[in-house]
Design a protein around this motif. Structure first.
Motif: not given
Length: 744
Positions: A509-511, A516-519, A594-602
């Protein structure tokens, strides 16, 4: 003062230069010890023991015990206890030296050079951990206990020295303050007396229990002791008559054997009174006798004779010869109706069995060649269990807890399909049995056959049952098993597996969260590189990248701050809270260009590190948000959940999440159904829910008024569409007045 050898090889021993002990207290002199050792050890080994004494006396010079005696009296007394158990000379030497490392600061290597590595290892095994700073006394004691038990798995003599050390300390405990006496006594009753029992050393166990009882509950001890003394006067004639009757019957049948009455054990009387809520006269009316004969077949002949002399009490016969106890104890036990209907307990055993019953594992040093080779099978299973519990325990205190659980077995005896006897604590379940066979069997068990009938895993076991474990290759331990397993081995294995599983899930999950944050910063993990990430992990005090990712997954580190540190931007301790009125979220201050954040998919399959809030029960299709919960991971809420208001001032704990395109799990949600108050309404509703492919986890019913009832269901669904299908089906039932989805 040096030792001098006589012509016969004996040692002329100088008397310890010490003040005389207090009146009534036995003197423990090296001359007495050496004289006793000469009865079973060769002179050269007795000389080595004396050399160890000279070394220890010099190391402890000037030290005194609380009793006012020179400290060296204590190691000599410990050695005398072990000598009475006929231990080998190296064990006696280690007993004399057992406090040298702990109390004098002498390095272990110096001790090994002076004697040998074997003796140094024995002494080190008994020594407490004094070089490490612990947060509490309990943590320090648990760590020292763990060290000693692991040393015991390498050499069983470590625990024998410790038991002798504890026994002499208990004999002289009266000089301590009352609170310290109670603490040491409680530890003795909870740990050391059960260990002596587990190793079959009955003589030490009985005295440890009585001394622990005396010092922990002094008033109860003296009241009970006085009552037993009075009762003994009344019993004297009856005991003599029964002994005479048994001896006469054995003589008539030409059976050679010793018959003697057995003194009742004060602590066992106390436990029976307390555990069974019985009065004193209901407990002490069982008279105990022991018959010791030459051979096993004679034991069964004696059993027949005493059963013909007095009628046996139904259900009170136990054959520990055919099925020994886990500590190696063997004997026949039977209870008879004696004169005037008084219950009589009789134990029948051979001389070898009697020796092992008293000395347990220690009996093998004298009677099996002096190397203890015969002792290992007696405790082999337990020592192996200790190693597994140590491996799977998170810390020393958890290990101590698991060992305590294992030290109080009221045993049941069950069989494998091939006839192997397994000894388990009373109350043990199928899962305990599976782990007793092997850890892998326990980890993959799914059900069992008890006497050829299918049974669930939580089924309790009883003596005489035959148990066959059913395994499935993909099966895994369940956290719910911890609610019913009773053995330390099973508990340690389950906890160890779940901790490892949680770490793996947290790392995965941490990965995903860090990715997502680095994206959002226009980067990914490959661009940063493993070396840079490992360097950052070491910088923040973690061992490796896996620990860093697990910390993120468990909510202990914010992924955005880690991402910014890795990207070379300034990592901030906290973030500026957004304007609550505008509904702007914490992503507003990111590098949107830089493309904006990516949400974490559950996905719903993240395991133990993603939790779904019970207050709002989110399901796929709901708008959701995540909150960091340190140590647990992410807690997912519905966006409209009113409990989110409590976290408005902690927006740095919020995480942008969304449902994955495909979820492969079922999710619990709650619905409330108001129905007409008619017979069979609940069954009708439940059948309709089942028709739509949903499982009911829980249902609560209450009468709203005389005409309607309210039913609250917790059901499993795959999505909002699935829930809508169920609700539409329920609305078509004529009895249903109203149906709503609950959000607490």
């Amino acid at each position: 003062m040096p030792a001098t050898a006589t012509a016969g090889g004996a040692i002329a021993v100088p008397v310890v230069d010490a003040a005389a002990p207090a009146a009534g207290r036995p003197r423990f002199l090296i001359s007495d010890l050496c004289a006793y050792l000469e009865s079973y050890l060769p002179p050269e080994q007795v000389s080595e023991v004396y050399r160890a004494y000279l070394f220890s006396a010099e190391a402890h010079h000037g030290q005194q015990r609380r009793t006012g005696e020179p400290y060296i009296y204590h190691p000599i007394a410990v050695a005398r206890i072990l000598a009475e158990m006929r231990m080998d000379h190296k064990c006696i030497m280690a007993a004399i030296l057992h406090d040298v490392l702990e109390d004098t600061g002498l390095p272990k290597d110096d001790l090994a050079r002076q004697f040998d590595d074997e003796i140094a290892e024995l002494v080190d095994g008994v020594s407490k951990l004094t070089q490490i700073d612990f947060k509490s006394r309990a943590e320090a004691q648990a760590a020292s206990f763990r060290k000693m038990m692991l040393a015991m798995t390498r050499d069983i003599r470590v625990i024998l020295i410790k038991l002798a050390d504890r026994l002499h300390n208990m004999r002289t405990l009266g000089v301590m303050a009352p609170e310290k006496r109670r603490r040491i006594s409680r530890e003795t009753l909870e740990i050391y007396a059960p260990i002596a029992n587990r190793l079959g050393i009955n003589s030490i166990r009985l005295e440890l229990e009585d001394q622990g009882f005396r010092h922990h509950w002094p008033w109860r001890y003296h009241v009970l002791e006085a009552a037993v003394r009075r009762e003994r006067q009344h019993q004297r004639e009856l005991v003599a008559n029964v002994e005479t009757a048994i001896r006469r019957r054995l003589q008539q049948e030409d059976i050679q054997g010793e018959v003697f009455g057995r003194e009742k054990h004060l602590y066992s009387i106390y436990l029976k009174m307390q555990g069974k809520a019985k009065a004193f006269n209901e407990v002490v009316d069982v008279f105990a006798f022991r018959v010791v004969v030459d051979r096993v077949d004679t034991c069964y002949r004696v059993l027949g004779q005493v059963h013909s002399l007095y009628k046996p009490v139904p259900g009170r016969f136990k054959d520990y010869i055919a099925i020994p106890k886990s500590n190696g104890y063997q004997s026949l036990h039977t209870v008879l109706f004696g004169p005037q209907g008084t219950p009589i307990e009789i134990q029948i055993r051979t001389q070898e069995m009697n020796r092992i019953a008293e000395a347990g594992i220690a009996a093998h040093w004298l009677y099996k060649g002096g190397d203890g080779a015969g002792a290992k099978p007696l405790a082999d299973d337990w020592l192996q269990n200790l190693l597994e519990m140590q491996r799977d325990s998170g810390d020393s205190q958890e290990f101590l807890e698991h060992v305590k659980v294992d030290l109080f077995p009221d045993e049941v005896y069950v069989f494998t399909p091939k006839g192997r006897i397994m000894v388990l604590p009373r109350g043990a379940t199928v899962v305990d049995f599976a782990y007793a066979i092997h850890s892998d069997v326990g980890n993959t068990c799914v059900a069992a056959r008890i006497d050829r009938r299918l049974a669930p895993l939580r089924t309790g076991l009883y003596s005489g049952q035959t148990v066959e474990i059913i395994n499935a290759p993909g099966a895994k331990p369940n956290a719910a098993w911890l609610n019913f397993v009773v053995t330390g081995k099973a508990r340690a294995n389950i906890r160890g597996y779940l901790k490892n599983l949680q770490h793996q899930e947290a790392e995965a999950l941490g990965r995903r969260m860090l990715t997502a944050e680095l994206a959002g910063l226009g980067l990914d993990l490959e661009q940063i590189g493993g070396t840079a990430i490992a360097g950052y992990a070491h910088q923040v005090g973690l061992d490796n990248v896996g620990q860093l990712l697990a910390e993120i997954g468990l909510g202990n580190r914010l992924p955005l701050l880690v991402a910014r540190a890795l990207a070379g931007t300034e990592a901030r301790e906290s973030m500026v809270a957004p304007d609550a009125d505008t509904g702007a979220d914490r992503g507003a201050d990111r590098d949107v260009g830089r493309g904006g954040p990516r949400r974490l998919a559950i996905r719903g399959t993240e395991g133990m590190v993603v939790h779904f809030a019970r207050c709002c029960r989110p399901i796929p299709g709901d708008d959701i948000t995540g909150l960091f919960s340190p140590g647990k991971g992410i807690v997912v809420h519905r966006c409209g959940c009113r409990n989110l208001g409590d976290f408005q001032d902690k927006r740095d704990k919020w995480l942008e999440v969304e449902w994955a395109q495909e979820t492969k799990a079922e999710f619990a949600t709650e619905i409330r159904v108001e129905v007409g108050n008619r017979r069979g309404a609940l069954a009708t509703i439940a059948a309709a829910i089942a028709e739509q492919g949903s499982n009911i986890e829980n249902v609560q019913s209450r009468e709203k008024d005389g005409m309607t009832s309210t039913l609250d269901f917790t059901i499993n669904v795959t999505s909002r569409d699935h829930l809508a299908l169920i609700m539409r089906r329920l609305r078509r039932i004529p009895l249903v007045v109203r149906i709503v989805r609950l959000s607490r």
